[in-house]
Design an enzyme around this catalytic site. Structure first.
Site, PDB file in Angstrom:
ATOM      1  N   CYS A 283      53.599  45.062 -11.406  1.00 59.61           N
ATOM      2  CA  CYS A 283      53.453  46.144 -12.360  1.00 59.61           C
ATOM      3  C   CYS A 283      54.301  47.321 -11.898  1.00 59.61           C
ATOM      4  CB  CYS A 283      51.986  46.560 -12.448  1.00 59.61           C
ATOM      5  SG  CYS A 283      51.724  47.948 -13.565  1.00 59.61           S
TER       6      CYS A 283
ATOM      7  N   HIS B  35      48.630  41.830 -20.010  1.00 59.65           N
ATOM      8  CA  HIS B  35      48.842  42.874 -18.998  1.00 59.65           C
ATOM      9  C   HIS B  35      49.018  44.240 -19.681  1.00 59.65           C
ATOM     10  CE1 HIS B  35      50.824  44.168 -15.048  1.00 59.65           C
ATOM     11  NE2 HIS B  35      51.129  45.162 -15.861  1.00 59.65           N
ATOM     12  N   GLU B  36      49.831  44.276 -20.737  1.00 59.39           N
ATOM     13  CA  GLU B  36      50.120  45.555 -21.416  1.00 59.39           C
ATOM     14  C   GLU B  36      48.908  46.056 -22.200  1.00 59.39           C
ATOM     15  OE1 GLU B  36      52.756  47.128 -20.469  1.00 59.39           O
ATOM     16  OE2 GLU B  36      53.335  45.328 -19.388  1.00 59.39           O
TER      17      GLU B  36
ATOM     18  N   HIS C  14      46.622  47.696 -19.912  1.00 51.26           N
ATOM     19  CA  HIS C  14      47.067  49.071 -19.620  1.00 51.26           C
ATOM     20  C   HIS C  14      46.568  50.046 -20.694  1.00 51.26           C
ATOM     21  CE1 HIS C  14      49.647  49.156 -16.130  1.00 51.26           C
ATOM     22  NE2 HIS C  14      50.476  48.238 -16.580  1.00 51.26           N
TER      23      HIS C  14
END
Ligand code: NI
Length: 169
Positions: free
Chosen positions: A94, A138-139, A142
């Site tokens: 990341c 993953h995004e 976030h």
């Protein structure tokens, strides 16, 4: 256009939850352009979420492009996973978590269906697998205030946090 500073773990701003975009106006379009500029100016970057950038009140936007030529930009607004299937255990890094030093295997769905708005404000829906599926999860994490460290077992996370402490010295 302007580059935006990428936040570094353990910056508490990484825990912010993105604000839903209600209308894709000029302000949002400028943020998207700046996000792509930041993405393409950052080495080995596959994707960025607005919440990992030093933006006030970050909107729910992610920009993705992991093509070799950096010519396949994908911008998703208000992305959400509406279906997931299977399992994968692949390495992730990341841009906010010591990308040159840390890569860990994270358990993710193998295949996800995502609903979002595109840059024109139109609703889109698509299914992805493999690297793209991993990237989307993953995004979207976030945008919900999570980094991949939050997806590790407590023991593994503790080991990484120790390593980060050593890196910071
Ligand atoms: Ni990240």
């Amino acid at each position: 256009m302007a580059k935006i500073r990428i936040l570094d773990y353990p910056d508490l701003k990484l825990k912010r939850v993105a604000k839903k975009v209600t209308v894709v106006d000029d302000e949002i379009k400028t943020i998207i352009a700046d996000m792509f500029e930041t993405h393409y100016a950052t080495e080995n970057c596959a994707a960025l979420a607005a919440t990992q950038l030093d933006l006030p009140n970050p909107p729910a936007i992610t920009v993705i492009d992991f093509s070799e030529q950096k010519n396949e930009p994908l911008c998703l607004i208000n992305p959400e996973i509406i279906h997931s299937e299977g399992e994968q255990l692949e390495y992730e890094g990341c841009m906010s978590v010591y990308p040159d030093h840390l890569h860990e295997r994270v358990k993710r769905a193998a295949c996800v269906t995502v609903k979002a708005l595109n840059e024109q404000g139109e609703t889109i829906e698509f299914t992805a697998e493999g690297f793209m599926a991993k990237c989307l999860q993953h995004e979207i994490d976030h945008l919900n205030g999570l980094t991949y460290l939050d997806r590790l077992s407590p023991l593994k996370r503790e080991r990484i946090v120790d390593k980060i402490r050593r890196l910071k010295k």
